[in-house]
Design a protein around this motif. Sequence first.
Motif, PDB file in Angstrom:
ATOM      1  N   THR A 187      37.644  48.886  46.172  1.00  0.00           N
ATOM      2  CA  THR A 187      37.011  49.165  44.876  1.00  0.00           C
ATOM      3  C   THR A 187      37.720  48.440  43.742  1.00  0.00           C
ATOM      4  OG1 THR A 187      38.326  51.184  44.666  1.00  0.00           O
ATOM      5  CG2 THR A 187      36.123  51.403  45.635  1.00  0.00           C
ATOM      6  N   THR A 188      38.454  47.389  44.081  1.00  0.00           N
ATOM      7  CA  THR A 188      39.157  46.635  43.049  1.00  0.00           C
ATOM      8  C   THR A 188      38.151  45.946  42.128  1.00  0.00           C
ATOM      9  OG1 THR A 188      39.298  44.770  44.577  1.00  0.00           O
ATOM     10  CG2 THR A 188      41.212  46.210  44.449  1.00  0.00           C
ATOM     11  N   ASP A 189      38.601  45.626  40.929  1.00  0.00           N
ATOM     12  CA  ASP A 189      37.784  44.893  39.978  1.00  0.00           C
ATOM     13  C   ASP A 189      37.327  43.577  40.583  1.00  0.00           C
ATOM     14  OD1 ASP A 189      37.883  42.653  37.622  1.00  0.00           O
ATOM     15  OD2 ASP A 189      37.122  44.570  36.861  1.00  0.00           O
ATOM     16  N   LEU A 190      36.148  43.139  40.226  1.00  0.00           N
ATOM     17  CA  LEU A 190      35.572  41.924  40.779  1.00  0.00           C
ATOM     18  C   LEU A 190      36.471  40.705  40.594  1.00  0.00           C
ATOM     19  CD1 LEU A 190      32.993  41.029  42.242  1.00  0.00           C
ATOM     20  CD2 LEU A 190      32.022  40.464  40.007  1.00  0.00           C
ATOM     21  N   HIS A 191      37.249  40.687  39.529  1.00  0.00           N
ATOM     22  CA  HIS A 191      38.113  39.554  39.245  1.00  0.00           C
ATOM     23  C   HIS A 191      39.554  39.756  39.713  1.00  0.00           C
ATOM     24  CE1 HIS A 191      34.790  37.753  37.136  1.00  0.00           C
ATOM     25  NE2 HIS A 191      34.611  38.900  36.530  1.00  0.00           N
ATOM     26  N   ASP A 192      39.790  40.852  40.424  1.00  0.00           N
ATOM     27  CA  ASP A 192      41.077  41.068  41.092  1.00  0.00           C
ATOM     28  C   ASP A 192      41.013  40.337  42.422  1.00  0.00           C
ATOM     29  OD1 ASP A 192      43.238  41.962  42.539  1.00  0.00           O
ATOM     30  OD2 ASP A 192      42.990  44.070  41.972  1.00  0.00           O
ATOM     31  N   LEU A 193      41.762  39.289  42.589  1.00  0.00           N
ATOM     32  CA  LEU A 193      41.684  38.436  43.767  1.00  0.00           C
ATOM     33  C   LEU A 193      42.732  38.775  44.819  1.00  0.00           C
ATOM     34  CD1 LEU A 193      40.915  35.004  42.081  1.00  0.00           C
ATOM     35  CD2 LEU A 193      39.352  36.820  42.779  1.00  0.00           C
ATOM     36  N   SER A 194      43.300  39.957  44.717  1.00  0.00           N
ATOM     37  CA  SER A 194      44.296  40.376  45.720  1.00  0.00           C
ATOM     38  C   SER A 194      43.612  41.003  46.932  1.00  0.00           C
ATOM     39  CB  SER A 194      45.270  41.370  45.122  1.00  0.00           C
ATOM     40  OG  SER A 194      44.620  42.541  44.679  1.00  0.00           O
TER      41      SER A 194
END
Length: 194
Positions: A187-194
């Motif tokens: 459920t990470t933010d769309l721009h969290d690339l981790s």
Amino acid sequence: MSIDFNNGIWLNEPQNWKADESSLTMTTDAKTDFWRETYYGFTRDSGHFLGFAASDSFTATIRIGGEFRTLYDQAGLMVRIDDTKWVKTGVEFTDGELFLSTVITDGKSDWSVSQPFRELEDFYIRVTVNNGAMRIQASRDGKFWPLLRLAPFPIAAQYQVGPTACTPERSGLSVNFSEFSIGPAITTDLHDLS
């Protein structure tokens, strides 16, 4: 936690494959493919797919390795509801190069390609399905995950997900799959690339 590849159910089982609790190697049969209608006018449902049950919300990750050299050689991860609603995403050889490729099918197929990185003979694909949306990411190292595609995908009570490989123009592509897991949807933010 990795999934034992021996516990999947084949759609179009290849003649040659071997699996254990940590890896699957398959060699494609001749003229195998998944496609529905768009542009070409034909429907093909002959590609190799090893499916595992997933809930209505999940993230699946897999590592893919192979030598893709012939037009349309492809391997990756498939999410499938039935023969008219499915996605295949991974590597595909086209126009003399390797691309990250996604085909989303809901009655008819679409196709998109990109090259967020060029080292595509050993890489990872991650697919998240949640609330009618599909998020597809790819990674060279399993740590940095650029977005490949965000698209609507039909809601279902259950999906089949797992490795897929096809060779529409030949036979004999050997592909290795490993580090396969299915877990709760990230459920990470769309721009969290981790």
